[in-house]
Motif scaffolding. Structure first.
Motif, mmCIF file in Angstrom:
data_model
loop_
_atom_site.group_PDB
_atom_site.id
_atom_site.type_symbol
_atom_site.label_atom_id
_atom_site.label_comp_id
_atom_site.label_asym_id
_atom_site.label_seq_id
_atom_site.Cartn_x
_atom_site.Cartn_y
_atom_site.Cartn_z
ATOM 1 N N ASP A 199 0.813 -1.218 0.000
ATOM 2 C CA ASP A 199 0.000 0.000 0.000
ATOM 3 C C ASP A 199 0.846 1.267 0.000
ATOM 4 N N GLU A 200 1.944 1.238 0.746
ATOM 5 C CA GLU A 200 2.785 2.437 0.843
ATOM 6 C C GLU A 200 3.483 2.733 -0.482
ATOM 7 N N SER A 201 3.938 1.693 -1.162
ATOM 8 C CA SER A 201 4.574 1.894 -2.463
ATOM 9 C C SER A 201 3.602 2.502 -3.463
ATOM 10 N N VAL A 202 2.375 2.007 -3.466
ATOM 11 C CA VAL A 202 1.381 2.544 -4.390
ATOM 12 C C VAL A 202 1.061 3.996 -4.048
ATOM 13 N N LEU A 203 0.936 4.293 -2.768
ATOM 14 C CA LEU A 203 0.697 5.669 -2.344
ATOM 15 C C LEU A 203 1.807 6.587 -2.848
ATOM 16 N N ASN A 204 3.048 6.163 -2.677
ATOM 17 C CA ASN A 204 4.165 7.004 -3.117
ATOM 18 C C ASN A 204 4.220 7.141 -4.630
ATOM 19 N N SER A 205 3.849 6.096 -5.350
ATOM 20 C CA SER A 205 3.835 6.204 -6.811
ATOM 21 C C SER A 205 2.885 7.308 -7.253
ATOM 22 N N LEU A 206 1.732 7.426 -6.570
ATOM 23 C CA LEU A 206 0.762 8.470 -6.923
ATOM 24 C C LEU A 206 1.254 9.852 -6.501
ATOM 25 N N LEU A 207 1.854 9.950 -5.327
ATOM 26 C CA LEU A 207 2.382 11.237 -4.885
ATOM 27 C C LEU A 207 3.513 11.706 -5.793
ATOM 28 N N PHE A 208 4.305 10.772 -6.294
ATOM 29 C CA PHE A 208 5.430 11.112 -7.168
ATOM 30 C C PHE A 208 4.954 11.516 -8.568
ATOM 31 N N TYR A 209 3.986 10.770 -9.133
ATOM 32 C CA TYR A 209 3.688 10.906 -10.553
ATOM 33 C C TYR A 209 2.241 11.277 -10.886
ATOM 34 N N GLY A 210 1.384 11.376 -9.875
ATOM 35 C CA GLY A 210 0.008 11.737 -10.149
ATOM 36 C C GLY A 210 -0.162 13.237 -10.341
ATOM 37 N N ASN A 211 -1.175 13.624 -11.082
ATOM 38 C CA ASN A 211 -1.459 15.042 -11.289
ATOM 39 C C ASN A 211 -2.390 15.600 -10.226
ATOM 40 N N ASP A 212 -3.546 15.026 -10.073
ATOM 41 C CA ASP A 212 -4.547 15.551 -9.147
ATOM 42 C C ASP A 212 -4.409 14.871 -7.789
ATOM 43 N N VAL A 213 -3.298 15.168 -7.096
ATOM 44 C CA VAL A 213 -3.006 14.555 -5.798
ATOM 45 C C VAL A 213 -2.613 15.659 -4.819
ATOM 46 N N PRO A 214 -2.828 15.452 -3.512
ATOM 47 C CA PRO A 214 -2.430 16.479 -2.544
ATOM 48 C C PRO A 214 -0.909 16.568 -2.438
ATOM 49 N N ALA A 215 -0.412 17.774 -2.258
ATOM 50 C CA ALA A 215 1.015 17.962 -2.035
ATOM 51 C C ALA A 215 1.346 17.612 -0.585
ATOM 52 N N ILE A 216 2.594 17.189 -0.364
ATOM 53 C CA ILE A 216 3.048 16.825 0.978
ATOM 54 C C ILE A 216 3.277 18.081 1.807
ATOM 55 N N ALA A 217 2.821 18.068 3.054
ATOM 56 C CA ALA A 217 3.043 19.197 3.961
ATOM 57 C C ALA A 217 4.544 19.442 4.143
ATOM 58 N N PRO A 218 4.932 20.689 4.415
ATOM 59 C CA PRO A 218 6.362 21.026 4.495
ATOM 60 C C PRO A 218 7.141 20.212 5.522
ATOM 61 N N TYR A 219 6.506 19.824 6.597
ATOM 62 C CA TYR A 219 7.172 18.972 7.586
ATOM 63 C C TYR A 219 6.116 18.212 8.384
ATOM 64 N N TYR A 220 6.578 17.180 9.053
ATOM 65 C CA TYR A 220 5.710 16.312 9.852
ATOM 66 C C TYR A 220 5.669 16.844 11.278
ATOM 67 N N GLN A 221 4.472 16.926 11.848
ATOM 68 C CA GLN A 221 4.306 17.618 13.118
ATOM 69 C C GLN A 221 4.329 16.714 14.345
#
Length: 306
Positions: A199-221
């Protein structure tokens, strides 16, 4: 803010889910909790629901490892914000103000350090960073961007996002059904190479290469301040089974949850195991040194068919 904390488990992880929710209630975190429960009996539901504002949705079957049920579980929540927390984790302190990122366009998730990212991919490659062959497969399978948006992967043990990103969760689910084989092959499956973290690999594939995906927050809180911290017990065994030297540093905080629950007459998932008995500190510390070698020995026996 209007936010639901979501997790999923089967009876083997009931203690973990119970302790996760107990950590919220002990620390004054009042968010409603939704648990996607697999092979649950009514008693399993009742012990979680007794912690207050907990809804258990029961499901008998799932076509892959339960770690792949994250988007389905999140989509069951009906609040403005949706927060996933792995059930083998817990909160130290009141983390309510740090669960979600103020900008609804961003996903609050922990991006791995360069060193951690390199160690992660040593399971499948000696190449530094995300291996080029992995990136090629992700780009092909996602089929949108030509260049990756990031150079380091995220951990999927915790994530929070606005409900406006529900289409992204639906796509994550569809993509897993497309690129992952059916059947429970575990959280890690090195035979898959580009998707060995399922699941994590698929999530990262979308964050890396998807168009309509949320951007990663600047840092983890949730890893900056020990007074408001999310702990994830990443390895086996889990603390309700036995401690490892790495996990044992949280022994007091974790077993405090059991003490608190007993003092407040909350029903327990079962007889308190030795590993969760706070008065057995020394015994658990000694046992922790043998936990990892024993796990490796059992794994070797399985591979050899012994």
């Amino acid at each position: 803010m209007n936010n639901t904390v979501v997790t999923a488990c089967n009876p083997n992880y009931l203690w973990g889910a119970w302790l996760l929710i107990a950590s919220m209630r002990k620390n004054g975190m009042k968010e409603p909790v939704l648990v996607l429960g697999f092979q649950f009996e009514p008693a399993h539901c009742r012990v979680l629901e007794a912690l207050g504002d907990v809804r258990v949705v029961c499901q008998n079957d799932f076509e892959r490892s339960l770690t792949c049920s994250k988007p389905e579980a999140l989509l069951l929540a009906e609040t403005e914000y949706l927060t996933w927390a792995d059930c083998d984790g817990f909160f130290i302190g009141n983390c309510s103000d740090r669960l979600i990122w103020p900008d609804p366009g961003l996903i609050h998730i922990r991006q791995r350090s360069v060193e951690e990212n390199d160690v992660l991919f040593r399971k499948v490659s000696r190449e530094k960073g995300v291996p080029a062959a992995v990136l090629d497969i992700w780009r092909r399978d996602v089929g949108e961007r030509e260049t990756p948006r990031y150079d380091r992967c995220c951990s999927a043990c915790f994530l929070a996002l606005h409900s406006g990103h529900r289409p992204f969760l639906e796509r994550w689910s569809r993509q897993m059904r497309t690129v992952l084989p059916q059947g429970d092959h575990g959280v890690l499956d090195t035979k898959l190479f580009a998707y060995f973290q399922t699941d994590e690999s698929v999530l990262n594939s979308l964050l890396f290469y998807g168009n309509d995906v949320p951007a990663i927050a600047p840092y983890y809180q949730l890893d900056k301040d020990r007074s408001a911290f999310f702990v994830h017990f990443i390895s086996q065994p889990k603390p309700w089974q036995a401690w490892t030297p790495a996990s044992f540093r949280f022994f007091r905080e974790y077993t405090d949850l059991v003490v608190w629950a007993v003092e407040h007459d909350y029903p327990l998932p079962g007889k308190i195991p030795l590993s969760l008995r706070q008065n057995c500190y020394c015994a658990n510390r000694l046992r922790s040194y043998g936990a990892v070698p024993l796990r490796k020995l059992k794994s070797l026996k399985r591979r050899l068919g012994i």
